[in-house]
Structure formats: C-alpha cells, structure tokens
Write a protein that holds these residues in place. Structure first.
Motif, PDB file in Angstrom:
ATOM      1  N   LYS A   1     -29.418 -93.470 -28.618  1.00  0.00           N
ATOM      2  CA  LYS A   1     -28.706 -92.742 -27.583  1.00  0.00           C
ATOM      3  C   LYS A   1     -29.565 -92.465 -26.357  1.00  0.00           C
ATOM      4  O   LYS A   1     -29.097 -91.881 -25.401  1.00  0.00           O
ATOM      5  CB  LYS A   1     -28.189 -91.422 -28.143  1.00  0.00           C
ATOM      6  CG  LYS A   1     -27.107 -91.562 -29.197  1.00  0.00           C
ATOM      7  CD  LYS A   1     -26.678 -90.197 -29.705  1.00  0.00           C
ATOM      8  CE  LYS A   1     -25.636 -90.346 -30.797  1.00  0.00           C
ATOM      9  NZ  LYS A   1     -25.231 -89.031 -31.357  1.00  0.00           N
ATOM     10  N   THR A   2     -30.810 -92.852 -26.377  1.00  0.00           N
ATOM     11  CA  THR A   2     -31.679 -92.478 -25.269  1.00  0.00           C
ATOM     12  C   THR A   2     -32.061 -93.622 -24.340  1.00  0.00           C
ATOM     13  O   THR A   2     -32.278 -93.402 -23.158  1.00  0.00           O
ATOM     14  CB  THR A   2     -32.975 -91.833 -25.797  1.00  0.00           C
ATOM     15  OG1 THR A   2     -33.669 -92.774 -26.624  1.00  0.00           O
ATOM     16  CG2 THR A   2     -32.673 -90.580 -26.571  1.00  0.00           C
TER      17      THR A   2
ATOM     18  N   ARG B   1     -26.204 -92.242 -18.077  1.00  0.00           N
ATOM     19  CA  ARG B   1     -25.610 -91.215 -18.924  1.00  0.00           C
ATOM     20  C   ARG B   1     -25.693 -89.848 -18.260  1.00  0.00           C
ATOM     21  O   ARG B   1     -26.728 -89.462 -17.708  1.00  0.00           O
ATOM     22  CB  ARG B   1     -26.312 -91.188 -20.276  1.00  0.00           C
ATOM     23  CG  ARG B   1     -25.722 -90.187 -21.251  1.00  0.00           C
ATOM     24  CD  ARG B   1     -26.295 -90.334 -22.657  1.00  0.00           C
ATOM     25  NE  ARG B   1     -27.736 -90.229 -22.656  1.00  0.00           N
ATOM     26  CZ  ARG B   1     -28.552 -91.168 -23.135  1.00  0.00           C
ATOM     27  NH1 ARG B   1     -28.039 -92.284 -23.630  1.00  0.00           N
ATOM     28  NH2 ARG B   1     -29.850 -91.006 -23.122  1.00  0.00           N
TER      29      ARG B   1
ATOM     30  N   GLU C   1     -26.086 -86.247 -18.945  1.00  0.00           N
ATOM     31  CA  GLU C   1     -26.612 -85.503 -20.085  1.00  0.00           C
ATOM     32  C   GLU C   1     -25.815 -84.236 -20.390  1.00  0.00           C
ATOM     33  O   GLU C   1     -25.824 -83.755 -21.524  1.00  0.00           O
ATOM     34  CB  GLU C   1     -28.094 -85.154 -19.842  1.00  0.00           C
ATOM     35  CG  GLU C   1     -29.016 -86.357 -19.665  1.00  0.00           C
ATOM     36  CD  GLU C   1     -29.158 -87.206 -20.922  1.00  0.00           C
ATOM     37  OE1 GLU C   1     -28.679 -86.790 -21.996  1.00  0.00           O
ATOM     38  OE2 GLU C   1     -29.727 -88.319 -20.822  1.00  0.00           O
ATOM     39  N   ASP C   2     -25.126 -83.679 -19.385  1.00  0.00           N
ATOM     40  CA  ASP C   2     -24.370 -82.448 -19.597  1.00  0.00           C
ATOM     41  C   ASP C   2     -22.885 -82.714 -19.865  1.00  0.00           C
ATOM     42  O   ASP C   2     -22.060 -81.817 -19.727  1.00  0.00           O
ATOM     43  CB  ASP C   2     -24.505 -81.522 -18.381  1.00  0.00           C
ATOM     44  CG  ASP C   2     -25.916 -80.955 -18.245  1.00  0.00           C
ATOM     45  OD1 ASP C   2     -26.564 -80.764 -19.292  1.00  0.00           O
ATOM     46  OD2 ASP C   2     -26.355 -80.721 -17.111  1.00  0.00           O
TER      47      ASP C   2
ATOM     48  N   LYS D   1     -27.901 -95.492 -22.503  1.00  0.00           N
ATOM     49  CA  LYS D   1     -28.463 -94.696 -21.405  1.00  0.00           C
ATOM     50  C   LYS D   1     -27.927 -95.185 -20.068  1.00  0.00           C
ATOM     51  O   LYS D   1     -27.761 -94.417 -19.122  1.00  0.00           O
ATOM     52  CB  LYS D   1     -29.986 -94.774 -21.406  1.00  0.00           C
ATOM     53  CG  LYS D   1     -30.647 -93.888 -20.362  1.00  0.00           C
ATOM     54  CD  LYS D   1     -32.166 -93.967 -20.441  1.00  0.00           C
ATOM     55  CE  LYS D   1     -32.820 -93.040 -19.425  1.00  0.00           C
ATOM     56  NZ  LYS D   1     -34.308 -93.129 -19.499  1.00  0.00           N
TER      57      LYS D   1
END
Length: 504
Positions: free
Chosen positions: A25-26, A197, A199-200, A220
């Motif tokens: 996911k990163t 992506r 992130e929030d 990402k």
C-alpha cells in the motif's frame, strides 16, 4: 509442543502477510494505457468516457452505481428522505470527509457544486428545469426542492455532478481538487496524467460493488498514459510497459492470453448496438414499415458478423441486459431470427412503393459496418430495397441531424443508470421519437418515487418502444481490456477504476 510451535509459526506468517500488504500500500505504481488524451479533467464540462475514467479517482459524487446500476450513496450518508408529495429530497452527507487541500467537505460545497453543474452540464441543465431550490440544511445535509416529480434525480447525481470545494469553484477550473482516493499531482498533455494516493481519504463502507462500497488506494501512484493506437496498447501490455490497457481489439485476445505477461479481461455488456429509424420524414414515418424492419432483422447474425466470437456479444430483446436492475422482457415483440413473411405482410399493408431505405453506417466503427451489411441482406430478403451508405463517423453525425438525408443509421451506446437517459427516447435525438403513448409512459416514470414504481413504469416504456418501433436493438457487446500478470484485485467496470487494485 508441536501444535504450539505450529500455531506460533502461523501467527508469524500472518504477521508477515499483513506487513507485506501494508508495504504494497505504500510504494506500488500502476501504469494505465488509455485510448487518448483527456480534453479536460472537468467532468461537468466534458463527461466523456476518458474524462470520467480518470476523474472518478480524483472526484466523487453524492451517489454512485452499484453492480445492478442502481444509485447508492457515495458522499451522501444514506438514501434521501423524500417528502410525501415527491418534491422535496433531504440528502444527509457523510462527516469527516476531507478534500485534497485539507478542507472539510460540507453542505456548502454540495450546494455550490450542484449549482455549477446545473449551469454547465447538459444533464445538469435538464435537472435545473425541474429544481426549485437547493439549500444547506445544517453543515451535513442538503435539501433539494423540485417543481415537479423527477424520478431520474439520483441517477443524474451519480455521474459528472462532481463535488468540489466551494472556494475552488470557477467558470473554468484551474485547480482539480476532490475527495477521491487519489489526488492530481501532475498532468503533461499527450504524455501522462499522474495521480498519487490521498493519505487522508475516508472510504465509504460496504463490500465493493461496481463503483460502490469500500475504496482503498493500494497503489501509491496511478499514471494514465494516452496511447491512441490500439495495437500499440497491446504491444505495450505484453512487453510489460503497461499494467493495464484499455479498449483492445477482440482479435488480440489470444495473443494477450498466450503472452505470459498479461491476461485478457472481458467486461460484459459494455454497451448495445442499434439501428435507429427516422420518424420525422421519409419512408419510416409509417409505423407498419418500422415494424416490418423489426420483423425482418436477425440480431444473432448481425452480432456474429460484427464480433465473430460469441464471447464478445449476446442477443437479448430487453433493452437493458441481464444483471441490470432494469432488465425485463416486458413488451418485447418482433425480435428473433428474422421473419421475412411477417415483414412482407407489413410492407404490403403499408403500401410500400419500392423507394430504397437509406441505411447509413461507418467503417470507423467496423462492427457498425458489418451490422449494416447483414441488415441490408435481411431487409432485401423481406422485400425492401436498400441503399447502404458507408461514410465516416463525422459525416454520419452531421447527416443524421438532417431528417431529409437518411432513414436508418447504426450506432451504439452504453447502458445508462436511468432508462429515461437513453438517447433514443429523447424527443430531440436524431430519429425524433415523438408519440403520445411514449409521452404518457415517460410521464408515469417521472412521477415514480420508489424503485418498484420506477421498474413498473420502465416496463411500460419498453412496451411502448417496441410498439412505436423507433429502433431495433441488434444486441449487447462486451469490451476487451488487459491487465499485467501479477496485478491483483482488478474488477472490470465500464469506466475502469484502480482503487482496491494491488500493483505487481
């Protein structure tokens, strides 16, 4: 002791698996080959397929489509509360949602966005004609008051009515800020559109279902690369240059499958092909002759000629395909393997004088041309004379605007989320389908507020369409895309999307 060690090993493996998922996911990247460069990222202005495909990762709407193409909440917190008279919709909004610029999503943004949508978008302008007011109802709800009942409201709020921060709204957008799982980082025309992506991002709840349910930004980055040539998309996919390639020729299926580098993906019921008839001027202003056309044609032969392989089409008289909320056999008549005797009888009753039917098609969509060739043969077998006119698509779209220049043209469409948005049943769409019974059937639909009432009214509309015979549905067709080996979680949808997708 052995059991304890075994359980400890499983626990360690589970921890490693979770870590691997978190790692995926990163830093994963998905490179997507599209059919071309989007003219804009403002879906309100230009809601074409390529724009909507990219935009849906950046922007969100109040509602979206589930697997049955029913409108379900996305930025809305739940389905609206509708007043007893069907004129007031109160829509609660999800809380805790943020825009990419860090600002909070609230009712003010919805009112400002929908006001712009009703001013600049074609379907938004239709809605504007029945909307009395849109107002904030506290920070987390909006109220829409209508002048008259309008059954397609939620469906029209499910596409292109993107919600923007009220502070960023302008006639021409210069900043593309949404609430979606990905944010725009960079756009280089004719090179790529790069999304990263968010992130929030706050996902809606529920199991993934078409465009509804959980959305997780696993990759990402997503990079959309315009590749107008279909063969170049195929080559890039099997060479490993692309992780996904959109809109591939059906002839590439075996090559992609045998490559070992990618797998072909079929999206069923991507659209439907039809022969639309001129009800304003010329031969086919007579209903009996339009019904004769329906009786004469063989949809199976037309679709087989067009697509060569039964994996890529299906024949179904229902205007909406199986699996759709709107699928029904109600009213389906004169649809089968071609009935030249019935067609000949209708031709004689109508007093047909032998004037050729001008049938327009284009080779820019090769399947249109092949459908036209087979249609010509079946119409002639029934007793019609046919003038098959093969022109480029631009010429066809110009000519079809003039009722003096044609009798039938071949086209295709996707399946809309609401039946009343089908082009053919719009009074002003080329073909000019206007009838009293259609107007009554559509009015009954517009007056419906529940799904059950809408479905019953749609059955009435489909029955009227078959009786008035403004078109002949040739069949449903599937679309071919391709995804690289090692990419997981991709589920085919009409506008391909890449949340919940794990890069290789």
């Amino acid at each position: 002791m052995k059991n304890a060690l075994f359980l400890m090993t499983l626990a360690a493996m589970a921890g490693t698996s979770s870590l691997a998922i978190a790692q995926a996911k990163t830093d994963g990247v998905l490179t997507v080959a599209t059919i071309g460069e989007p003219p804009t990222l403002d879906a309100m202005q230009t809601p074409t397929d390529i724009v909507l495909m990219i935009d849906q990762h950046i922007f969100e709407t109040l509602f979206t489509y589930d697997i049955k193409w029913k409108s379900v909440p996305l930025l809305a917190a739940s389905q609206p509360t509708i007043s007893e008279d069907g004129l007031t919709y109160r829509i609660p909004l999800r809380e805790g949602v943020k825009f990419h610029d860090g600002s909070d999503f609230d009712a003010k943004d919805v009112v400002a966005s929908l006001t712009r949508w009703m001013a600049v978008n074609s379907k938004g302008k239709q809605v504007a004609g029945v909307v009395d007011s849109i107002a904030e109802d506290g920070d987390h709800a909006v109220t829409i008051k209508l002048k008259s009942r309008y059954a397609p409201l939620l469906a029209t709020l499910s596409q292109a009515s993107i919600i923007l921060p009220s502070e960023k709204i302008a006639d021409t957008l210069t900043e593309f800020v949404g609430t979606g799982p990905y944010a725009l980082k960079e756009r280089k025309p004719d090179q790529y559109t790069q999304l990263v992506r968010f992130e929030d991002y706050k996902s809606p709840d529920g199991e993934p279902s078409n465009y509804a349910g959980k959305r997780e930004a696993i990759a990402k980055e997503i990079r959309f690369v315009p590749v107008p040539d279909a063969n170049t998309r195929v080559e890039g996919l099997i060479s490993g240059q692309f992780d996904f390639a959109d809109s591939l020729p059906v002839s590439a299926f075996e090559r992609v499958e045998a490559s070992g580098k990618a797998k072909p993906v079929i999206y069923e019921n991507a659209g439907w092909a039809s022969l639309n008839m001129n009800m304003k001027e010329g031969l086919l202003t007579k209903k009996a002759l339009r019904q004769a056309v329906q009786s004469a044609l063989n949809p199976s032969d037309m679709m087989l000629a067009a697509f060569s392989d039964k994996r890529f089409f299906s024949v179904d008289g229902s205007i909406f395909p199986k699996g759709s909320f709107w699928h029904t056999e109600a009213g389906v008549v004169r649809y089968g393997e071609g009935d030249p005797e019935t067609a000949a009888k209708l031709i004689a009753e109508a007093g047909y004088d032998g004037t050729p039917i001008r049938l327009m098609t284009s080779r820019q969509y090769e399947f249109h041309y092949k459908i036209g060739e087979v249609a010509k043969a079946y119409l002639e077998a029934a007793g019609f004379k046919v003038d098959l006119q093969v022109v480029d698509w631009a010429t066809l779209t110009t000519r079809r605007a003039d009722p003096k220049q044609w009798d039938i043209f071949i086209t295709h469409s996707n399946f809309p989320g609401d039946p009343t948005t089908i082009n053919t049943i719009t009074d002003t769409y080329p073909g000019w389908y206007v009838s009293d019974q259609k107007a009554k059937a559509v009015a009954a639909y517009m007056d419906a507020t529940s799904d059950e009432a809408k479905f019953k009214a749609w059955e009435g509309i489909q029955t009227v369409i078959y009786d008035d015979a403004p078109l002949f549905k040739a069949g449903n067709f599937n679309a071919l895309t391709g995804v690289a080996t090692g990419v997981s979680g991709y589920m085919p949808t009409y506008w391909p999307h890449f949340w919940n997708v794990t890069p290789k």
